[in-house]
Design a protein around this motif. Sequence first.
Motif, PDB file in Angstrom:
ATOM      1  N   GLN A   1       0.833  -1.208   0.000  1.00 25.00           N
ATOM      2  CA  GLN A   1       0.000   0.000   0.000  1.00 25.00           C
ATOM      3  C   GLN A   1       0.861   1.248   0.000  1.00 25.00           C
ATOM      4  O   GLN A   1       0.393   2.314  -0.322  1.00 25.00           O
ATOM      5  CB  GLN A   1      -0.880   0.017   1.248  1.00 25.00           C
ATOM      6  CG  GLN A   1      -2.063  -0.904   1.142  1.00 25.00           C
ATOM      7  CD  GLN A   1      -2.852  -0.899   2.428  1.00 25.00           C
ATOM      8  OE1 GLN A   1      -2.274  -0.927   3.507  1.00 25.00           O
ATOM      9  NE2 GLN A   1      -4.158  -0.852   2.317  1.00 25.00           N
ATOM     10  N   ARG A   2       2.123   1.096   0.430  1.00 27.55           N
ATOM     11  CA  ARG A   2       3.008   2.256   0.458  1.00 27.55           C
ATOM     12  C   ARG A   2       3.901   2.287  -0.785  1.00 27.55           C
ATOM     13  O   ARG A   2       5.032   2.720  -0.726  1.00 27.55           O
ATOM     14  CB  ARG A   2       3.874   2.265   1.708  1.00 27.55           C
ATOM     15  CG  ARG A   2       3.271   2.521   3.092  1.00 27.55           C
ATOM     16  CD  ARG A   2       1.978   2.012   3.379  1.00 27.55           C
ATOM     17  NE  ARG A   2       1.605   1.681   4.736  1.00 27.55           N
ATOM     18  CZ  ARG A   2       0.755   0.709   4.968  1.00 27.55           C
ATOM     19  NH1 ARG A   2       0.306  -0.035   3.983  1.00 27.55           N
ATOM     20  NH2 ARG A   2       0.334   0.490   6.170  1.00 27.55           N
ATOM     21  N   GLY A   3       3.402   1.756  -1.906  1.00 24.02           N
ATOM     22  CA  GLY A   3       4.125   1.901  -3.170  1.00 24.02           C
ATOM     23  C   GLY A   3       5.255   0.919  -3.383  1.00 24.02           C
ATOM     24  O   GLY A   3       6.053   1.080  -4.288  1.00 24.02           O
TER      25      GLY A   3
ATOM     26  N   LEU B   1       6.063   6.643   2.593  1.00 24.85           N
ATOM     27  CA  LEU B   1       4.837   7.089   3.256  1.00 24.85           C
ATOM     28  C   LEU B   1       3.851   7.519   2.175  1.00 24.85           C
ATOM     29  O   LEU B   1       4.251   8.078   1.150  1.00 24.85           O
ATOM     30  CB  LEU B   1       5.146   8.266   4.178  1.00 24.85           C
ATOM     31  CG  LEU B   1       6.088   7.974   5.358  1.00 24.85           C
ATOM     32  CD1 LEU B   1       6.528   9.277   6.023  1.00 24.85           C
ATOM     33  CD2 LEU B   1       5.423   7.074   6.381  1.00 24.85           C
ATOM     34  N   CYS B   2       2.558   7.273   2.389  1.00 20.28           N
ATOM     35  CA  CYS B   2       1.539   7.617   1.393  1.00 20.28           C
ATOM     36  C   CYS B   2       1.571   9.113   1.064  1.00 20.28           C
ATOM     37  O   CYS B   2       2.012   9.923   1.878  1.00 20.28           O
ATOM     38  CB  CYS B   2       0.145   7.312   1.936  1.00 20.28           C
ATOM     39  SG  CYS B   2      -0.145   5.595   2.351  1.00 20.28           S
ATOM     40  N   ALA B   3       1.035   9.451  -0.098  1.00 16.44           N
ATOM     41  CA  ALA B   3       0.829  10.864  -0.417  1.00 16.44           C
ATOM     42  C   ALA B   3      -0.097  11.438   0.644  1.00 16.44           C
ATOM     43  O   ALA B   3      -1.127  10.841   0.962  1.00 16.44           O
ATOM     44  CB  ALA B   3       0.203  11.006  -1.798  1.00 16.44           C
ATOM     45  N   GLY B   4       0.286  12.550   1.216  1.00 17.73           N
ATOM     46  CA  GLY B   4      -0.571  13.187   2.211  1.00 17.73           C
ATOM     47  C   GLY B   4      -0.465  12.584   3.604  1.00 17.73           C
ATOM     48  O   GLY B   4      -1.206  12.983   4.507  1.00 17.73           O
ATOM     49  N   CYS B   5       0.450  11.638   3.820  1.00 19.65           N
ATOM     50  CA  CYS B   5       0.593  11.053   5.158  1.00 19.65           C
ATOM     51  C   CYS B   5       1.022  12.144   6.140  1.00 19.65           C
ATOM     52  O   CYS B   5       1.970  12.881   5.888  1.00 19.65           O
ATOM     53  CB  CYS B   5       1.629   9.938   5.130  1.00 19.65           C
ATOM     54  SG  CYS B   5       1.957   9.272   6.772  1.00 19.65           S
ATOM     55  N   SER B   6       0.330  12.204   7.269  1.00 16.71           N
ATOM     56  CA  SER B   6       0.629  13.260   8.238  1.00 16.71           C
ATOM     57  C   SER B   6       2.003  13.090   8.879  1.00 16.71           C
ATOM     58  O   SER B   6       2.583  14.049   9.371  1.00 16.71           O
ATOM     59  CB  SER B   6      -0.445  13.298   9.318  1.00 16.71           C
ATOM     60  OG  SER B   6      -0.530  12.030   9.937  1.00 16.71           O
TER      61      SER B   6
ATOM     62  N   GLY C   1       6.402   1.197  13.117  1.00 15.44           N
ATOM     63  CA  GLY C   1       5.134   1.573  12.487  1.00 15.44           C
ATOM     64  C   GLY C   1       5.450   2.114  11.103  1.00 15.44           C
ATOM     65  O   GLY C   1       6.606   2.106  10.677  1.00 15.44           O
ATOM     66  N   CYS C   2       4.428   2.628  10.394  1.00 13.09           N
ATOM     67  CA  CYS C   2       4.693   3.241   9.083  1.00 13.09           C
ATOM     68  C   CYS C   2       5.788   4.296   9.200  1.00 13.09           C
ATOM     69  O   CYS C   2       6.628   4.434   8.315  1.00 13.09           O
ATOM     70  CB  CYS C   2       3.438   3.923   8.546  1.00 13.09           C
ATOM     71  SG  CYS C   2       2.209   2.792   7.891  1.00 13.09           S
ATOM     72  N   TYR C   3       5.740   5.051  10.295  1.00 13.94           N
ATOM     73  CA  TYR C   3       6.683   6.168  10.459  1.00 13.94           C
ATOM     74  C   TYR C   3       8.135   5.739  10.513  1.00 13.94           C
ATOM     75  O   TYR C   3       9.030   6.576  10.362  1.00 13.94           O
ATOM     76  CB  TYR C   3       6.313   6.990  11.707  1.00 13.94           C
ATOM     77  CG  TYR C   3       6.169   6.144  12.946  1.00 13.94           C
ATOM     78  CD1 TYR C   3       4.968   5.490  13.218  1.00 13.94           C
ATOM     79  CD2 TYR C   3       7.228   5.956  13.818  1.00 13.94           C
ATOM     80  CE1 TYR C   3       4.830   4.671  14.330  1.00 13.94           C
ATOM     81  CE2 TYR C   3       7.095   5.143  14.938  1.00 13.94           C
ATOM     82  CZ  TYR C   3       5.895   4.502  15.188  1.00 13.94           C
ATOM     83  OH  TYR C   3       5.764   3.689  16.274  1.00 13.94           O
TER      84      TYR C   3
ATOM     85  N   CYS D   1      -4.619   8.856   9.936  1.00 17.95           N
ATOM     86  CA  CYS D   1      -3.934   8.190   8.825  1.00 17.95           C
ATOM     87  C   CYS D   1      -4.757   8.431   7.558  1.00 17.95           C
ATOM     88  O   CYS D   1      -5.942   8.099   7.511  1.00 17.95           O
ATOM     89  CB  CYS D   1      -3.836   6.698   9.108  1.00 17.95           C
ATOM     90  SG  CYS D   1      -3.555   5.676   7.665  1.00 17.95           S
ATOM     91  N   THR D   2      -4.124   9.021   6.548  1.00 17.14           N
ATOM     92  CA  THR D   2      -4.917   9.427   5.385  1.00 17.14           C
ATOM     93  C   THR D   2      -5.445   8.231   4.588  1.00 17.14           C
ATOM     94  O   THR D   2      -6.535   8.265   4.023  1.00 17.14           O
ATOM     95  CB  THR D   2      -4.138  10.425   4.506  1.00 17.14           C
ATOM     96  OG1 THR D   2      -4.916  10.723   3.373  1.00 17.14           O
ATOM     97  CG2 THR D   2      -2.823   9.881   4.036  1.00 17.14           C
ATOM     98  N   LEU D   3      -4.667   7.153   4.586  1.00 18.52           N
ATOM     99  CA  LEU D   3      -5.124   5.960   3.872  1.00 18.52           C
ATOM    100  C   LEU D   3      -6.374   5.383   4.555  1.00 18.52           C
ATOM    101  O   LEU D   3      -7.325   4.973   3.902  1.00 18.52           O
ATOM    102  CB  LEU D   3      -4.004   4.915   3.840  1.00 18.52           C
ATOM    103  CG  LEU D   3      -4.265   3.660   3.024  1.00 18.52           C
ATOM    104  CD1 LEU D   3      -4.484   3.983   1.559  1.00 18.52           C
ATOM    105  CD2 LEU D   3      -3.113   2.671   3.163  1.00 18.52           C
TER     106      LEU D   3
HETATM  107  S1  SF4 Z   1       0.235   6.101   8.455  1.00 19.88           S
HETATM  108 FE1  SF4 Z   1      -1.428   5.845   7.001  1.00 19.88          FE
HETATM  109  S2  SF4 Z   1      -1.094   7.481   5.496  1.00 19.88           S
HETATM  110 FE2  SF4 Z   1       0.825   7.210   6.598  1.00 19.88          FE
HETATM  111  S3  SF4 Z   1       2.008   5.727   5.392  1.00 19.88           S
HETATM  112 FE3  SF4 Z   1       0.887   4.573   6.977  1.00 19.88          FE
HETATM  113  S4  SF4 Z   1      -0.986   3.956   5.919  1.00 19.88           S
HETATM  114 FE4  SF4 Z   1      -0.097   5.627   4.696  1.00 19.88          FE
END
Ligand code: SF4
Lengths: 198, 616
Positions: free
Chosen positions: A45-47, B372-377, B401-403, B546-548
């Motif tokens: 999901q993150r490309g 990180l996604c487009a627009g991820c905070s 985490g994603c961060y 989370c924008t996603l």
């Molecule tokens: S926190 Fe949400 S918006 Fe940011 S990268 Fe993870 S899934 Fe994408």
Amino acid sequence: MSDITRLIIVAVGGQGNLLASSVLGEAALLAGIPLRMSEIHGMAQRGGVVESALVFGNAQSTIISDGEADVLLGFEPSETLRALNKCNARTVVITNLSPLPPFTVAIGKGVYPDIGELQQIIREKTARLIAMNAVDLAKTAGNVLSVNMVLLGALIQTGILPVTADHVITAIRTKTKAAFVDINTRAFDLGVEAALRQ
Amino acid sequence: MHKLLTDQPGATMVLLGNEAIARGAIEAGVAVATTYPGTPSSEISLNFFQISQESSLYFEYSTNEKVSLEVAAATANAGVRSMCVMKHVGMNVAADALMTLAYVGVKGGLIILTADDPFMFSSQNEQDNRYYGKLSGLPILEPSSVEEAKNMIPYAFELSESLQEPVIFRTTTRINHSTAPVTLGPIRERVCKGDFAKDPFNYVTVPAVSRKLHVKLLANLEKAAEQTETSPYNFVSGSGSWGIICNGVSYAYITDAVRDLGIHDKVKILRIGFSHPMPQKMIKTFLGSCEKVLVVEEGEPYMEEAIKAFAQEAGLTLPINGKGKDLFSRLYEFNPRLVRQVVAGYFGVSCQVEPIVDLSNVPEIPQRPPNLCAGCSHRATFYAVKKAAEGLATIYPTDIGCYTLGFLPPLGMGDFLICMGSSVGTSCGFSKVTDKKVVSFIGDSTFFHSGIPGLVNAIFNNHNFTFVILDNGITAMTGHQPNPGVDMSLMKLQGYGRISIEAVVRALGVPHISVIQPYKVKKSIEALREAFSFKGVSVVIAQEMCTLYAKGFKKTKSRAYYVSDKCRNHRDCISQLACPAFFLEEEKVKINPTMCDGCAVCAQICPENAILPVKS
Ligand code: SF4
Ligand code: SF4
């Protein structure tokens, strides 16, 4: 190893390759062919890149080693090239030609390979390359998201997999949303035709 | 109805390994399932979560693996079939509960599932959790295929009940994330209520009680040692004087290798599916009938060491090998070709391998790391931290985490990470012995999982750093699972509490607290600067969903942005933010309107104010 067919699918997250695998899974079930699959999605999901391995026939392994794919199906040209380590001289490669440059290119960390050279390299090392702009064909079919169906059409046309076009069409009808079945089957047919022309 | 509740014994269904495991548990009448989400185990829990919404199954996302195991320890001791699911490193968190739960045992069946991750597709290490069986004295079962994973679960429950001990069920990524046809079995009725009979001299583990319970555990281990000898999951196939002993996915690679090499009349295979305790008698008999033996196991030489010890006891001197030069590595995962080659080399048979195409003239292909996604905070927060810290020498401990992806260039936010919650604990240490400004990052779920004790420590011991809590209202990385701070009404679920991170931080007495909205870039930078200049512990809570995840609720998409002709090609947007919606076209920056999330962060940092909302 003759009754076993090994297919690698590579794509960028969000290109619909998981649906393509699940359609093939259903088609194999209809055809009565044993099929095992495995998937690695590096945060798709993150490309990131998604790689699926599909092993048709009586093998127990669910992954495919380097050099052992019979078919490589690439949804994105640079990813097809990156997966060339899965191929040997007998491998048939099918690729979409419409690029999705990774973000590293935009920030100057790498150069996107030339599409012509890329095809040349694959052609010279493998048994056959079938290349098409699947995005354009998907648009012609009526939905840019049906790239996966176009590529499935090309894949089935090669006749390498032990499932028929009928099995796949039936699987498309059961596995994809009713509203898109017509577009999807049209996209599949366009993929078949495109592969025929090559 | 959920597909895993289908009551059609004998029917075939194509299932993901993790779905097959959940189905196995349903067939076994599991009544309680608990978890802390972690890849590669996450889909097991996701299916339980869904099933619990339409059946009497009780499921919970617990705060962390230790709590999750404690919940299941109690339900199992009240006689209810329970299952606790985690990734391999989660076992380290749960280990405190595990070690003494083994002394206490269970009444109803309890399965503790650990999903190991050889090659670390999505983990910080590739530890081999079979050693937890040895360490705790609990039985371990390991399936070799998706179908077997389903069938082994009811067996694991029965084993657990017959031994009155929890059973560790160990999978690896290639079981969890493979798909294969599975034949459904009958579904046993779920019994959701139990009872707990007081018996403090067997349940309250003070030293005098535990001394007695350890004796009981060893007696149970003896019983397990008998059961492993006759278990249908330890079996020999084939005949010949060469021996192969293998477990897990290696069995699949071995089966294929033996067929491909045409040596089925020369080798016997002993497949170990019940790997703690190891079937000693069976192995000794097997070794006694072989000239040489190859042990095939991913990870550590867990079986190899045991087998060599058995050979010594039996006075057998045949060659037994597994790990070593020209053999198998302790690193990473195996694959069919590797296993075929090692088997051929070890037994001296010829092996045709198709040469891999020559890759020498393939041009370098640009990497495609996850972003990180487009627009991820998080991107916005990282940018603000970077700006606010300009001129300071910094250390950025981060967390899981994603961060974590923020450590990649160009953000470069992340200098140290060892485990869940380590951001805050390591901040205490770094700030004590260096003169650098320490700023650490943690997500909301990780904060609840194991960040709070570290923060308590920081306050008590009066440390000096800034702790940025990235509260995006969900456990994003593993697939958007709830955590104690999540508004469950968004999922249309009732009956949950909700804990405010800000209230927790205040209650702990953190002397400097600020809450920022990361999409407001200037204000965020100001608040961060102030926090950085505070001597002591300062906490900054960055609140933005989370924008996603939010996309699932938004009725309309926010307006996308575009790069107007005011752009003078500084490329600050690309080089400092690296939002994946940017791309270059004829050396000009463009924004992909379908990817752009409209967060407007790039618009705020563009020195020419060239980035504007698309007019509707
Ligand atoms: S926190 Fe949400 S918006 Fe940011 S990268 Fe993870 S899934 Fe994408
Ligand atoms: S507004 Fe800018 S930073 Fe935000 S998602 Fe769109 S392109 Fe990316």
